[in-house]
Design an enzyme around this catalytic site. Structure first.
Site, PDB file in Angstrom:
ATOM      1  N   HIS A 190      -3.011  -2.300  -9.634  1.00 15.92           N
ATOM      2  CA  HIS A 190      -3.610  -1.705  -8.906  1.00 15.92           C
ATOM      3  C   HIS A 190      -5.105  -2.636  -8.811  1.00 15.92           C
ATOM      4  O   HIS A 190      -5.539  -3.098  -9.780  1.00 15.92           O
ATOM      5  CB  HIS A 190      -4.168  -0.274  -9.067  1.00 15.92           C
ATOM      6  CG  HIS A 190      -4.361   0.762  -8.059  1.00 15.92           C
ATOM      7  ND1 HIS A 190      -5.892   0.853  -7.828  1.00 15.92           N
ATOM      8  CD2 HIS A 190      -3.905   1.466  -7.283  1.00 15.92           C
ATOM      9  CE1 HIS A 190      -5.964   1.499  -6.619  1.00 15.92           C
ATOM     10  NE2 HIS A 190      -4.721   2.077  -6.521  1.00 15.92           N
ATOM     11  N   ASP A 249       2.987   5.201  -7.135  1.00 12.03           N
ATOM     12  CA  ASP A 249       3.961   5.073  -6.248  1.00 12.03           C
ATOM     13  C   ASP A 249       5.345   4.757  -7.189  1.00 12.03           C
ATOM     14  O   ASP A 249       6.416   4.913  -6.884  1.00 12.03           O
ATOM     15  CB  ASP A 249       3.825   3.861  -5.393  1.00 12.03           C
ATOM     16  CG  ASP A 249       2.791   4.109  -4.293  1.00 12.03           C
ATOM     17  OD1 ASP A 249       3.066   5.410  -3.795  1.00 12.03           O
ATOM     18  OD2 ASP A 249       2.122   3.484  -3.841  1.00 12.03           O
ATOM     19  N   HIS A 296       0.826  -1.269   0.009  1.00  9.05           N
ATOM     20  CA  HIS A 296       0.006  -0.168  -0.091  1.00  9.05           C
ATOM     21  C   HIS A 296       1.097   1.207   0.126  1.00  9.05           C
ATOM     22  O   HIS A 296       1.585   1.546  -0.754  1.00  9.05           O
ATOM     23  CB  HIS A 296      -1.023  -0.047   1.378  1.00  9.05           C
ATOM     24  CG  HIS A 296      -1.973   0.963   1.250  1.00  9.05           C
ATOM     25  ND1 HIS A 296      -2.315   1.849   0.396  1.00  9.05           N
ATOM     26  CD2 HIS A 296      -2.786   1.348   2.290  1.00  9.05           C
ATOM     27  CE1 HIS A 296      -3.300   2.674   0.838  1.00  9.05           C
ATOM     28  NE2 HIS A 296      -3.386   2.300   2.292  1.00  9.05           N
TER      29      HIS A 296
END
Ligand code: CMC
Length: 470
Positions: free
Chosen positions: A325, A381, A286
């Site tokens: 994702h 990210d 995460h």
């Protein structure tokens, strides 16, 4: 769709389910929303067999809606993200983090005077209790900043017993003034707690917040000011971090946000709930993914090692961190913006060499059938870690830089949760597959089952085990 049309639609659409164990047929209405159609799982409970209601099994909540929310909207196939209906691209271009936090928590963009009042209230709460600051100084020199942040948030709950439902009563958060106060305190103090955790790591005194700087500028100031009379962070670096904060502020029911609602459902105080959510965010799947991406890029180390790395991913020996994702099955809209910011930051800081590896990795992955078939694209990210590195943040600060803005989203969900009449304590069911009922066996009559009990041993422990003990 207006309410009447929605109702008519619900009547028109339903599932007809026949249970072949009993022959019973039920009609389950299908509700419609902008995101997806759904049925109420409890309706299936009408299908009973041998006294047990029918339940749904969904580990990891792969296909389960657990609340109704008005905060953010995602279309994962099209790569769309909106906060309260406003596209993320517009907010990233035109807004500030403080304004976005207002939007998320209060539902509308503020007027000029509301924004000023909001900003002042957050500023007033940038100072943390000196005991909290003192407590932070007692962490070990190499403590992970997330560990410090999580523990400090949880500890701050003990500083405010008057607003802790365990002590002040369950109804304490029915008072809107009290709810607002906790929002100002938490949002206001987060940059201070985060910068303190960084200052501990570099062995420097904590800085006091500046009285006249914006939220993000003040954060950079507290991180970096040494003995200069005037210290002002570079405006372009401030803006780059501000945009990253906007992009990270909210993302509907991700693991940590779901956890805020989960914890709040028990009635626990908001400081403990936020600390718990920060714990969920810390994980490498995460919010810790940006840290993991950087470690992965460092491990690859050279463009020539990429093919072997991709092979390892396809052989399931490794994960391509920063890719994939649960919701986006297209390019994450935030990742596109982050990639642009990376180059703006490099204009000031110089190019971060790991960007070459990231770009090549992305190029190869996006043309490889393994990733195409699975719809694996870069997520937020993938590039943010490279920017943080270029800005000189140590890798373990990355999840902290994610947590500060995400707290705005968590508080928005907390407030929404408190006013949601549908919500009840979160209590999933399990599929029990353990032993049938059996009796306790006294220790001298037991058969020994082979259970693995070893734990890892340090060299020091092994050396100690060779010693003569008396
Ligand atoms: N690298 C290699 N293979 C992957 C990856 C990856 N990063 N992500 C998914 N897959 C494979 C997975 O093995 C599965 O293959 P198969 O169908 O052959 O078994 C397939 O793709 C589908 O994946 P999934 O299991 O449906 O994905 P999920 O929704 O359960 O997991 C995820 C989503 C984000 C946990 C996962 O993609 C992942 O671990 N990514 C790397 C960590 C990461 O970058 N996390 C940041 C997420 S964005 C920030 C946030 O919102 O927190």
């Amino acid at each position: 769709m207006n309410r009447l049309a929605l109702y008519a639609n619900q009547l028109a659409h339903h599932l007809t389910i026949t249970d072949n164990r009993t022959g019973k047929t039920i009609e389950v209405p299908i509700s419609t929303s902008r995101e997806s159609d759904f049925i109420h799982a409890t309706k299936l409970g009408a299908l009973q067999y041998q006294g047990q209601p029918l339940r749904v099994y969904d580990p990891g909540y792969m296909n389960t809606i657990c609340c109704t929310s008005k905060i953010s909207y995602i279309d994962g196939d099209k790569g769309i993200l909106e906060y309260r209906g406003i596209p993320i691209e517009e907010l990233a271009e035109k807004s500030t983090f403080v304004e976005v936090a207002y939007l998320l928590i209060n539902g509308e963009l503020p007027s000029k005077s509301q924004l000023q009042e909001w900003d002042e209230k957050l500023r007033k709460h940038t100072f943390i209790h000196t005991d909290a600051s003192q407590m932070m100084k007692s962490f070990r020199y190499d403590a992970h900043p997330m560990g410090m942040l999580i523990s400090t948030l949880a500890a701050i709950s003990t500083f405010h017993p008057e607003v802790n439902p365990a002590l002040a009563g369950e109804g304490v958060y029915k008072n809107q003034d009290i709810v607002n106060k906790q929002i100002y305190r938490i949002l206001g103090s987060l940059p201070t707690i985060a910068s303190n955790s960084f200052r501990n790591r570099i062995g420097r005194e904590h800085n006091m917040p500046h009285e006249n700087m914006s939220y993000v500028e003040n954060f950079l100031y507290m991180l970096d000011k040494l003995n200069e009379k005037e210290y002002k962070p570079h405006p372009k670096i401030t803006r780059a971090l501000e945009v990253l904060f906007i992009l990270h502020a909210e993302h509907e029911l991700n693991c940590s946000t779901a956890f805020v609602r989960h914890l709040s459902s028990s009635g626990v105080d908001i400081y403990t709930a936020i600390a718990g959510a920060a714990g969920a965010l810390y994980g490498p799947k995460h919010g810790g993914a940006n840290e993991a991406v950087l470690r992965m890029l460092e491990e690859i180390g050279d463009l020539k090692n990429i093919p072997q790395f991709i092979k390892d991913v396809k052989d399931r020996k490794k994960l391509l961190m920063g890719f994939g994702h649960r919701v986006y099955k297209n390019y994450d809209p935030r990742a596109k913006i982050v990639k642009q910011i990376a180059y703006q930051v490099f204009e000031i800081t110089g190019k971060e060499p790991l960007i070459e590896i990231a770009i090549e990795l992305e190029k190869i992955a996006l043309s490889d059938p393994y990733f195409i078939q699975r719809k694996l694209y870069p997520n937020v990210d993938f590039y943010s870690g490279v920017i943080y590195r270029a800005l000189g943040f140590p890798t373990d600060m990355f999840p902290v830089l994610f947590t500060i803005p995400r707290v705005a989203g968590w508080l928005a969900h907390w407030k929404e949760y408190l006013n949601d009449k549908e919500n009840n304590i979160v209590r999933p069911r399990q599929n029990y597959v353990g032993p049938e009922k059996r009796n306790y066996v006294p220790v001298d009559q037991r058969k020994e089952f082979p259970i693995y009990l070893e734990s890892n041993k340090s060299s020091r422990q092994k050396r100690r085990e060779t010693a003569t003990l008396s």
